[in-house]
Design a protein around this motif. Structure first.
Motif, mmCIF file in Angstrom:
data_model
loop_
_atom_site.group_PDB
_atom_site.id
_atom_site.type_symbol
_atom_site.label_atom_id
_atom_site.label_comp_id
_atom_site.label_asym_id
_atom_site.label_seq_id
_atom_site.Cartn_x
_atom_site.Cartn_y
_atom_site.Cartn_z
ATOM 1 N N SER A 15 36.320 -41.020 43.517
ATOM 2 C CA SER A 15 36.006 -39.631 43.185
ATOM 3 C C SER A 15 35.047 -39.009 44.187
ATOM 4 O O SER A 15 34.802 -37.805 44.139
ATOM 5 N N GLY A 16 34.489 -39.816 45.076
ATOM 6 C CA GLY A 16 33.540 -39.298 46.061
ATOM 7 C C GLY A 16 32.193 -38.978 45.454
ATOM 8 O O GLY A 16 31.431 -38.204 46.001
ATOM 9 N N LYS A 17 31.877 -39.578 44.311
ATOM 10 C CA LYS A 17 30.621 -39.284 43.624
ATOM 11 C C LYS A 17 29.614 -40.415 43.756
ATOM 12 O O LYS A 17 28.858 -40.678 42.840
ATOM 13 N N SER A 18 29.603 -41.074 44.877
ATOM 14 C CA SER A 18 28.649 -42.162 45.064
ATOM 15 C C SER A 18 27.240 -41.594 45.159
ATOM 16 O O SER A 18 26.974 -40.675 45.923
ATOM 17 N N ASN A 19 26.349 -42.128 44.358
ATOM 18 C CA ASN A 19 24.963 -41.668 44.350
ATOM 19 C C ASN A 19 24.065 -42.551 45.191
ATOM 20 O O ASN A 19 22.866 -42.379 45.197
ATOM 21 N N TYR A 20 24.641 -43.491 45.881
ATOM 22 C CA TYR A 20 23.839 -44.437 46.617
ATOM 23 C C TYR A 20 23.890 -44.106 48.110
ATOM 24 O O TYR A 20 24.914 -44.238 48.745
ATOM 25 N N LEU A 21 22.772 -43.657 48.623
ATOM 26 C CA LEU A 21 22.683 -43.274 50.030
ATOM 27 C C LEU A 21 23.082 -44.434 50.933
ATOM 28 O O LEU A 21 23.823 -44.246 51.899
ATOM 29 N N LEU A 22 22.630 -45.622 50.621
ATOM 30 C CA LEU A 22 22.959 -46.781 51.458
ATOM 31 C C LEU A 22 24.468 -46.994 51.521
ATOM 32 O O LEU A 22 25.018 -47.228 52.595
ATOM 33 N N ASP A 23 25.158 -46.908 50.363
ATOM 34 C CA ASP A 23 26.621 -47.055 50.358
ATOM 35 C C ASP A 23 27.275 -45.995 51.228
ATOM 36 O O ASP A 23 28.207 -46.269 51.978
ATOM 37 N N THR A 24 26.801 -44.768 51.120
ATOM 38 C CA THR A 24 27.355 -43.673 51.905
ATOM 39 C C THR A 24 27.174 -43.939 53.389
ATOM 40 O O THR A 24 28.107 -43.770 54.184
ATOM 41 N N LEU A 25 25.985 -44.368 53.785
ATOM 42 C CA LEU A 25 25.715 -44.628 55.196
ATOM 43 C C LEU A 25 26.511 -45.815 55.721
ATOM 44 O O LEU A 25 27.044 -45.770 56.829
ATOM 45 N N LEU A 26 26.614 -46.860 54.924
ATOM 46 C CA LEU A 26 27.351 -48.044 55.367
ATOM 47 C C LEU A 26 28.847 -47.790 55.467
ATOM 48 O O LEU A 26 29.537 -48.431 56.257
ATOM 49 N N ASN A 27 29.360 -46.845 54.691
ATOM 50 C CA ASN A 27 30.791 -46.549 54.703
ATOM 51 C C ASN A 27 31.138 -45.328 55.552
ATOM 52 O O ASN A 27 32.289 -44.895 55.573
#
Length: 81
Positions: free
Chosen positions: A48-60
């Motif tokens: 859904s693109g609703k990741s609330n984790y900055l680290l996950d967003t940066l790593l992906n």
């Protein structure tokens, strides 16, 4: 993806949730028709693109070229104050 009849899923709800977390999406059927899918929160946020984790967003994030930063070798200019 494992398939569960709705009555079976209700009876084993905790197991359905555990398997969604450890094995991935779980398909629910009613009278032989596919009606629902149970996902882990992590899988839901990912699709859904609703990741609330900055680290996950940066790593992906898409990987670009390596950043090369070079400092100028010129002397510092004088400023009139």
């Amino acid at each position: 993806m494992q398939t569960w009849q709705i009555q079976q899923a209700k009876t084993h709800f905790s197991e359905v949730i555990d398997r969604a977390i450890t094995q991935g999406a779980q398909l629910i059927t009613r009278r032989g028709n596919e009606v629902a899918v149970i996902l882990s929160l992590k899988d839901y946020e990912q699709i859904s693109g609703k990741s609330n984790y900055l680290l996950d967003t940066l790593l992906n994030a898409p990987k670009g070229d390596d950043l090369v930063v070079e400092r100028s070798k010129e002397s510092i200019r004088d400023l009139a104050l």
